[in-house]
Design a protein around this motif. Structure first.
Motif, mmCIF file in Angstrom:
data_model
loop_
_atom_site.group_PDB
_atom_site.id
_atom_site.type_symbol
_atom_site.label_atom_id
_atom_site.label_comp_id
_atom_site.label_asym_id
_atom_site.label_seq_id
_atom_site.Cartn_x
_atom_site.Cartn_y
_atom_site.Cartn_z
ATOM 1 N N PRO A 50 33.085 -9.028 20.022
ATOM 2 C CA PRO A 50 34.039 -9.981 20.597
ATOM 3 C C PRO A 50 35.256 -9.283 21.200
ATOM 4 N N SER A 51 35.822 -9.919 22.215
ATOM 5 C CA SER A 51 37.090 -9.480 22.801
ATOM 6 C C SER A 51 37.835 -10.727 23.263
ATOM 7 N N TYR A 52 39.170 -10.677 23.222
ATOM 8 C CA TYR A 52 39.967 -11.847 23.586
ATOM 9 C C TYR A 52 40.018 -12.023 25.097
ATOM 10 N N GLY A 54 42.588 -9.010 29.239
ATOM 11 C CA GLY A 54 41.351 -8.293 29.510
ATOM 12 C C GLY A 54 40.976 -8.299 30.982
ATOM 13 N N ASP A 55 39.687 -8.234 31.254
ATOM 14 C CA ASP A 55 39.178 -8.131 32.617
ATOM 15 C C ASP A 55 39.461 -9.380 33.445
ATOM 16 N N LEU A 56 39.678 -10.497 32.790
ATOM 17 C CA LEU A 56 39.905 -11.764 33.505
ATOM 18 C C LEU A 56 41.387 -12.058 33.737
ATOM 19 N N GLU A 57 42.244 -11.117 33.465
ATOM 20 C CA GLU A 57 43.684 -11.368 33.512
ATOM 21 C C GLU A 57 44.145 -11.937 34.851
ATOM 22 N N LYS A 112 37.153 -16.335 23.409
ATOM 23 C CA LYS A 112 36.623 -15.007 23.132
ATOM 24 C C LYS A 112 35.360 -14.776 23.956
ATOM 25 N N LYS A 113 35.178 -13.510 24.338
ATOM 26 C CA LYS A 113 33.985 -13.097 25.084
ATOM 27 C C LYS A 113 33.177 -12.155 24.201
#
Length: 346
Positions: A111-113, A122-125, A104-105
């Motif tokens: 928080p976001s997964y 998310g942004d790191l996909e 989680k970030k």
């Protein structure tokens, strides 16, 4: 004679390791199996102690194996923008074959997964991968990745089923060319301010000022070249302020913004220092006053000589024409309006 680690009450000293427990059990067995009764205290007491030791050893081993425990190589990693960075999450002990792993970030506390159900989201996909068993590797870090991350592992088959580790990531951003403001010319003895601003770098940039390619110290009294200068330099805001400039302060100035990721600087700009000619200014004002006074006197004299008097004749000065033979003219109420009084006689 054997000195047991257990007291008569059967309590265990604090910090007793599994190896110590095992050694004590072996000594008790050896002592009680000896034919010499002095090596063995009461047989019933020895068996009780031995059973307690074995139970304690079994419990200690069970707890050490049946608990998920995480660790990390670095709780506060950092990297430059566009580089690779590793957020290590290592499983030190676990019994469950397929534990559930989540990342989680936390941005502004929300928080976001990042990794859930065995996939990056998310942004790191497209910029991150999971390296077994649970380490998160960001292959192309950006400034938006600066945040707190949490690795969570759930092991359903373990006695202790859950553990987590928090990691604070900082992505450094190199400063861009700062915007510099240098006055072109300043009067001698007057104040002057030079400014330098850069807002892209992270962490926040610190500033250095240079005069003729030589760094200006924070305190002028620490340098012989700047000892007589009267300025204040704020490295946090990028402001260089002279309270009273001198001739020696003239030169080419430029500013450099820097942080842990690198630095950038603006082009040199020239500042001149000129003298204020007080005598010349006073003489100039006097000349202007004298010229204005002469013009005023000239205009007054011209009025007195009549150069500006009006040449227009008033309507009442109309001259009555002389009488003609046999004709009488009578003047009416309207000035200048005449009509015949009698007819012509031929």
């Amino acid at each position: 004679m054997v000195t047991p680690l257990l007291s008569l009450s059967g309590s265990v000293p604090v910090g007793l390791s599994p190896l110590s427990l095992l050694s004590e059990a072996v000594r008790l067995l050896c002592a009680c199996s000896s034919s010499r009764t002095e090596h063995c205290i009461d047989t019933k007491m020895a068996k009780t102690r031995l059973a307690f030791l074995l139970a304690l050893l079994s419990t200690h081993s069970l707890l050490s194996v049946s608990a998920v425990v995480l660790k990390t190589n670095n709780h506060s990693p950092s990297t430059d923008e566009f580089n690779k960075v590793e957020l290590s999450c290592l499983i030190e002990t676990i019994s469950t074959a397929n534990p559930r792993i989540e990342w989680k970030k936390f941005t502004d506390g929300k928080p976001s997964y990042v990794y859930f159900d065995k996939r990056i989201s998310g942004d790191l996909e497209n910029r991150a991968v999971i390296r077994e068993p649970a380490t998160l590797v960001i292959t192309n870090a950006t400034r938006s990745d600066t945040a707190k991350y949490r690795c969570e592992v759930t092991a359903a088959a373990d006695v202790r089923t859950f553990d987590e580790i928090e990691i604070n990531l900082v992505v450094r951003v190199k400063p861009v060319v700062p915007k510099c403001s240098v006055p072109k010319s300043v009067p001698f003895g007057k104040s002057a301010e030079l400014s330098c601003v850069e807002e892209e770098g992270f962490p926040k940039s610190q500033y250095q000022w240079f005069k003729n390619s030589e760094e200006i110290p924070d305190d002028p009294k620490t340098s012989l070249k700047f000892f007589n200068s009267s300025y204040t330099l704020n490295a946090g805001t990028g402001t260089l302020r002279f309270s009273a400039v001198r001739k020696e302060d003239a030169g080419e100035y430029f500013c450099r913004a820097k942080n842990d990721a690198g630095h950038a600087q603006c082009p040199p700009q020239k500042m001149e220092v000129y003298d204020i000619d007080v005598v010349g200014i006073v003489l100039g004002v006097l000349v202007v006053v004298v010229v204005l006074l002469c013009i005023t006197v000239g205009i007054c004299c011209a009025y007195k000589q009549g150069y500006f008097s009006s040449q227009k004749q008033p309507g009442s000065s109309y001259k009555v024409p002389s009488k003609g033979d046999g004709v009488d003219y009578v003047r009416t109420e309207d000035e200048g309006d005449f009509r015949h009084k009698s007819s012509f006689v031929i």
